[in-house]
Design a protein around this motif. Structure first.
Motif, PDB file in Angstrom:
ATOM      1  N   THR A  36       0.815  -1.215   0.000  1.00  0.00           N
ATOM      2  CA  THR A  36       0.000   0.000   0.000  1.00  0.00           C
ATOM      3  C   THR A  36       0.850   1.266   0.000  1.00  0.00           C
ATOM      4  O   THR A  36       0.340   2.347  -0.272  1.00  0.00           O
ATOM      5  N   SER A  37       2.148   1.130   0.281  1.00  0.00           N
ATOM      6  CA  SER A  37       3.057   2.265   0.259  1.00  0.00           C
ATOM      7  C   SER A  37       4.434   1.790  -0.206  1.00  0.00           C
ATOM      8  O   SER A  37       4.916   0.747   0.224  1.00  0.00           O
TER       9      SER A  37
ATOM     10  N   SER B 298      -1.798   1.892 -11.004  1.00  0.00           N
ATOM     11  CA  SER B 298      -2.125   0.735 -10.173  1.00  0.00           C
ATOM     12  C   SER B 298      -3.294  -0.021 -10.794  1.00  0.00           C
ATOM     13  O   SER B 298      -4.166   0.576 -11.429  1.00  0.00           O
TER      14      SER B 298
ATOM     15  N   GLY C 136      -5.354  -1.253  -8.883  1.00  0.00           N
ATOM     16  CA  GLY C 136      -6.393  -0.869  -7.942  1.00  0.00           C
ATOM     17  C   GLY C 136      -6.598   0.626  -7.965  1.00  0.00           C
ATOM     18  O   GLY C 136      -6.815   1.227  -9.019  1.00  0.00           O
ATOM     19  N   THR C 137      -6.489   1.259  -6.806  1.00  0.00           N
ATOM     20  CA  THR C 137      -6.689   2.696  -6.676  1.00  0.00           C
ATOM     21  C   THR C 137      -5.428   3.348  -6.143  1.00  0.00           C
ATOM     22  O   THR C 137      -4.827   2.850  -5.182  1.00  0.00           O
TER      23      THR C 137
ATOM     24  N   GLY D  26      -3.330   6.416  -4.234  1.00  0.00           N
ATOM     25  CA  GLY D  26      -3.633   7.271  -3.097  1.00  0.00           C
ATOM     26  C   GLY D  26      -3.465   8.739  -3.421  1.00  0.00           C
ATOM     27  O   GLY D  26      -3.495   9.157  -4.586  1.00  0.00           O
TER      28      GLY D  26
ATOM     29  N   THR E 266       1.386   5.829  -2.755  1.00  0.00           N
ATOM     30  CA  THR E 266       0.455   4.952  -2.048  1.00  0.00           C
ATOM     31  C   THR E 266      -0.613   4.443  -3.001  1.00  0.00           C
ATOM     32  O   THR E 266      -0.929   5.071  -4.013  1.00  0.00           O
ATOM     33  N   GLN E 267      -1.182   3.295  -2.635  1.00  0.00           N
ATOM     34  CA  GLN E 267      -2.197   2.636  -3.444  1.00  0.00           C
ATOM     35  C   GLN E 267      -2.930   1.618  -2.590  1.00  0.00           C
ATOM     36  O   GLN E 267      -2.513   1.315  -1.477  1.00  0.00           O
ATOM     37  N   THR E 268      -4.034   1.087  -3.123  1.00  0.00           N
ATOM     38  CA  THR E 268      -4.644  -0.070  -2.481  1.00  0.00           C
ATOM     39  C   THR E 268      -3.744  -1.271  -2.718  1.00  0.00           C
ATOM     40  O   THR E 268      -2.794  -1.213  -3.487  1.00  0.00           O
ATOM     41  N   ALA E 269      -4.036  -2.365  -2.047  1.00  0.00           N
ATOM     42  CA  ALA E 269      -3.151  -3.531  -2.100  1.00  0.00           C
ATOM     43  C   ALA E 269      -3.308  -4.270  -3.426  1.00  0.00           C
ATOM     44  O   ALA E 269      -3.772  -5.401  -3.495  1.00  0.00           O
ATOM     45  N   GLN E 270      -2.943  -3.600  -4.503  1.00  0.00           N
ATOM     46  CA  GLN E 270      -2.942  -4.167  -5.845  1.00  0.00           C
ATOM     47  C   GLN E 270      -1.609  -3.828  -6.507  1.00  0.00           C
ATOM     48  O   GLN E 270      -0.973  -2.836  -6.150  1.00  0.00           O
TER      49      GLN E 270
END
Length: 226
Positions: A23-24, A45, A47-48, A50, A87-91
């Motif tokens: 996530t980071s 990402s 995912g998403t 940050g 940062t991001q979601t766990a993807q």
């Protein structure tokens, strides 16, 4: 105005990149960066992503739909850190950072799009300010087979895979005309999903405030000057 004063903006150090499923994560600053240099960062990402990286970075444009990506910029100060945090979601995802000397520190105009042409990611045309601008193109795609091939005339600076979900490329060229640069595609070794393309033309202004144009396929030929 002398030729030296009107010189094409140039890359500083080596383009850096990082990929992670955390996530980071951090991406190193290119070597040789000093105050007044322009930094561009592409983050993507599956995912998403940050918030925009702290420390003065500003968002130019973001794209979502299947993946998320964003291009940000920073006018380097005198005490930049050795790396920057994303940062991001766990993807799976990643970042690419490029540094340019002699580039504008005025806020650029920007846009974004998501276009594929067969097994390739399309990046848009832009009308540069000068005949010897530095052009930077970023291409992102999921399910891309993890490898990109640059369009003819471009030098690959980074080709980054994020561990199975996709990846991104950065490629550059020095322009020799002030005409619109045209749409260019960057081939992938698989069928691209969620393709995102960005084009940035960077020039040096006589006033010492060089100008930047950022465009994408959906808003080609937009320009601004300061």
């Amino acid at each position: 105005m002398s030729a030296a004063e009107m010189a094409t903006p140039t890359l500083v150090g080596t383009v850096t990149s990082a990929v992670s499923s955390s996530t980071s994560y951090s991406c190193n600053k290119p070597t040789g960066v000093s105050a007044g240099h322009l930094l561009l960062a592409l983050q993507w990402s599956a995912g998403t992503i940050g918030a925009v990286t702290s420390g003065g970075w500003a968002q130019l444009q973001a794209q979502s739909g299947g993946a998320t990506s964003r291009v940000t910029w920073l006018g380097a100060g005198g005490s930049e850190p050795g790396s920057y945090t994303f940062t991001q979601t766990a993807q799976p995802g990643g970042a690419i950072i490029i540094a340019v000397a002699g580039a504008s520190l005025a806020e650029p105009v920007s846009a974004s799009s998501s276009t594929a042409v067969g097994s390739a990611v399309s990046t848009p045309s832009v009308t540069p300010f000068g005949v010897d601008d530095l052009e930077v193109r970023f291409a992102v795609a999921l399910n891309s087979g993890q490898a990109f091939t640059p369009a003819a005339g471009f030098t690959e600076q980074a080709d980054v895979a994020d561990g199975g979900e996709g990846g991104a490329m950065c490629a550059t060229r020095v322009l020799s005309s002030g005409s619109a640069t045209g749409t260019h595609t960057f081939a992938t070794s698989g069928t691209p999903s969620a393709p995102h393309g960005y084009t940035i033309a960077i020039t040096e202004a006589p006033s010492g405030r060089p100008r930047i144009v950022v465009a994408t396929f959906a808003a080609r030929n937009r320009a601004a000057s300061w």
